[in-house]
Design an enzyme around this catalytic site. Structure first.
Site, short mmCIF file in Angstrom:
data_model
loop_
_atom_site.label_atom_id
_atom_site.label_comp_id
_atom_site.label_asym_id
_atom_site.label_seq_id
_atom_site.Cartn_x
_atom_site.Cartn_y
_atom_site.Cartn_z
CE LYS A 89 -1.55 2.92 2.90
NZ LYS A 89 -1.59 4.09 2.02
CD GLU A 98 13.75 0.99 8.75
OE1 GLU A 98 14.34 2.05 9.00
OE2 GLU A 98 14.22 -0.13 9.05
CB CYS A 116 13.40 9.37 7.35
SG CYS A 116 14.49 8.43 6.29
CD GLU A 136 10.20 12.86 10.98
OE1 GLU A 136 9.07 12.39 11.21
OE2 GLU A 136 11.06 12.25 10.33
#
Ligand code: NAD
Length: 509
Positions: free
Chosen positions: A186, A261, A300, A403
């Site tokens: 997905k 992750e 990331c 983040e």
């Protein structure tokens, strides 16, 4: 090439692939895919749901339980992966452009992504092809033959983000196929296009029907169903901490294997000795820019936290801000553009919110902090935001702890090596970090103390397919790439053979 594009266009919203068939969503729902450079729709995909997910999982299950792929000789599996790499090279321009339009990155970044995707397929092909089929274990008896072999896990669910759509997918698909699994992927609902295109290439390379399946659709329906599905054996997720936590919780109910992750808040530590020569200073500033602003910071491992020695702070930050102001923003497909837009209105609003909160908490704006003036290269409707440097930041600020995933660099300072290490480790994440120094001993000492999955010394951002990628702390569970990235997709099986069976007489009977 033109024909291939037309084929995809003609397929229109039949972007769900299950059991070898391209299908529309069972509900008939569709989603428009927007170009982040102007917010205009440029194609449409199926908006799948739980029903479509069940169909795709059933196809993957059948292909695993009764199909040939899990038992295909390793050399043939490796040859197929190499054919896929060749097809990626053939379609590099088309796919690089598609990635650029879908995710907002420059076309050159899109092309580099496709090269890296091909590298991942080649790496895992070579890795499995060069392996021994099992490990013979010394059982301590001449009458016993004992061997540990690797088998595929089964049906793998893969959920991927929008920043490196095809690259993140390839880090899952290539090892999963190399190991003999079947899968349902997905992709992010906002950037599904290159992953759909990759399924075409897998089919063209000769992968049997049902091995590779894709369901386009949202996370809270398709993604959530994959994570909880009883017929899925493993879920591998790349994305944010909040969604990753939900995936782990949903997967726990059926005790499936989980790989996560997640995000990062990555320190870039610069010692004054790295800036002693003009060349050293220029390189450290240049790489700090690259660390923070490539792909508008939507990486990331973005080096969004500059931790610089107090004695060089002013010179370093002034030069950084000067160069950041000159970064050419625009549509990723335009010549000369260095940075594209953010991927969505939501991502820009989140970035704006972080900058506003930092300023309210006392940060000093050195550059950026706003949307750029519109121009022919950057329409007002696009999701552009200027590279932003925030000075005088500290760990109590949200912008330092969380983040951002946008073009925002915060600046903190230190006076001693211990202080630098403490700051760099002061995060709940632990994905990546860098240290800049001319002192080789210090470089090794600091690298050894950083609690991050990747540490760069006098560099930022490179990765190697043959080296594990993943995070400490809340940056995730498990590893991608390298031998550990293949091991995620395998079960170990110990086969113990008694060559001279005799009764054990444990029971007198
Ligand atoms: P996201 O968490 O919003 O979405 C990631 C994927 O999860 C999407 O496909 C989404 O549809 C799906 N999803 C959302 N909610 C879900 C749910 N409840 N159940 C199942 N699936 C769900 O992340 P994003 O905004 O697409 O990507 C950015 C994030 O990804 C950042 O945090 C970034 O650091 C992280 N990321 C990490 C790595 C890495 O290697 N560690 C690489 C790339 C991106």
């Amino acid at each position: 090439m033109a024909n291939r594009t037309e084929t995809r266009t003609e397929r229109a919203h039949r972007t769900i692939h299950a059991g070898g068939e391209w299908l529309a969503a069972s509900s008939g729902a569709t989603r428009e895919i927007l170009d982040p450079a102007d917010a205009l729709p440029f194609t449409v995909v199926a908006e799948g749901d739980e029903k479509d997910t069940d169909l795709a999982v059933a196809a993957a299950r059948r292909a695993f339980d009764t199909g040939e792929w899990p038992h295909t000789p390793v050399a043939e599996r490796a040859a197929l992966l190499r054919r896929v790499a060749g097809l990626l090279v053939r379609d590099r321009e088309e796919l690089g452009l598609l990635e650029s339009r879908d995710a907002g990155k420059t076309v050159e970044e899109g092309r580099v992504d496709i090269d890296c995707v091909a590298d991942a397929f080649r790496y895992f092909a070579d890795l499995v092809a060069g392996e021994a089929p099992g490990r013979v274990v010394d059982a301590g008896s001449a009458d016993v033959h004992s061997v540990v072999v690797h088998e595929p896990v089964g049906v793998c669910a893969m959920i991927t983000p929008w920043n490196y759509p095809l690259l993140q997918a390839s880090w899952k698909i290539a090892p999963a196929l190399a190991a003999g699994n079947t899968f349902v992927i997905k992709p992010s609902e906002i950037t599904p296009l290159t992953t759909i295109a990759l399924i075409d290439l897998l089919v063209e390379a000769g992968l049997p029907a049902g091995v590779a399946n894709i369901v386009t659709g949202p996370g809270h329906t398709v993604g959530a169903r994959l994570a909880e599905h009883p017929d899925v054996d493993l879920v591998s997720f790349t994305g944010g901490l909040t969604s990753g936590t939900k995936v782990a919780q949903a997967a726990a109910a059926t005790v499936k294997k989980v790989a996560l992750e997640l995000g990062g808040k990555n320190p870039n530590v610069v010692f004054a000795d790295a800036c002693e020569t003009e060349e050293g200073f220029d390189t450290a500033v240049d790489q700090a820019l690259n660390a923070a602003f490539i792909h508008s910071g939507q990486v990331c491992s973005a080096g969004g936290r500059l931790i610089v020695e107090e004695s060089v702070r002013e010179r370093f930050v002034a030069e950084l801000a000067r160069r950041a102001r000159k970064i050419r923003l625009g549509r990723g497909t335009e010549d000369g553009v260095e940075c594209g837009p953010l991927v969505s209105a939501q991502q820009r609003a989140k970035t704006e919110d972080y900058v506003a909160s930092a300023l309210a908490e006392g940060a000093e704006l050195r550059c950026g902090g706003k949307r750029p003036e519109p121009s022919p290269q950057r329409p007002e409707s696009g999701y552009f935001y200027e590279p932003t440097v925030l000075d005088h930041c500290h760990r109590e600020m949200r912008v330092v702890r969380e983040e951002v995933f946008g073009p925002v660099l915060t600046v903190e300072t230190f006076r001693t090596e211990d202080e630098a290490v403490a700051l760099a480790n002061d995060t709940e994440y632990g994905l990546a970090g860098a240290v800049w120094t001319a002192d080789a001993g210090r470089a090794r000492r600091v690298a050894g103390r950083l609690r991050h999955g990747t540490v760069w010394i006098n560099d930022f951002h490179p990765y190697l397919p043959q080296a594990e990628w993943g995070g400490f702390g809340k940056s995730g569970v498990g590893r991608e790439l390298g031998p550990a990235g293949l091991a995620e997709y395998r079960e170990s099986k110990h086969v113990y053979q008694n060559l001279a069976p005799k009764p054990v007489r444990w029971f007198a009977g």
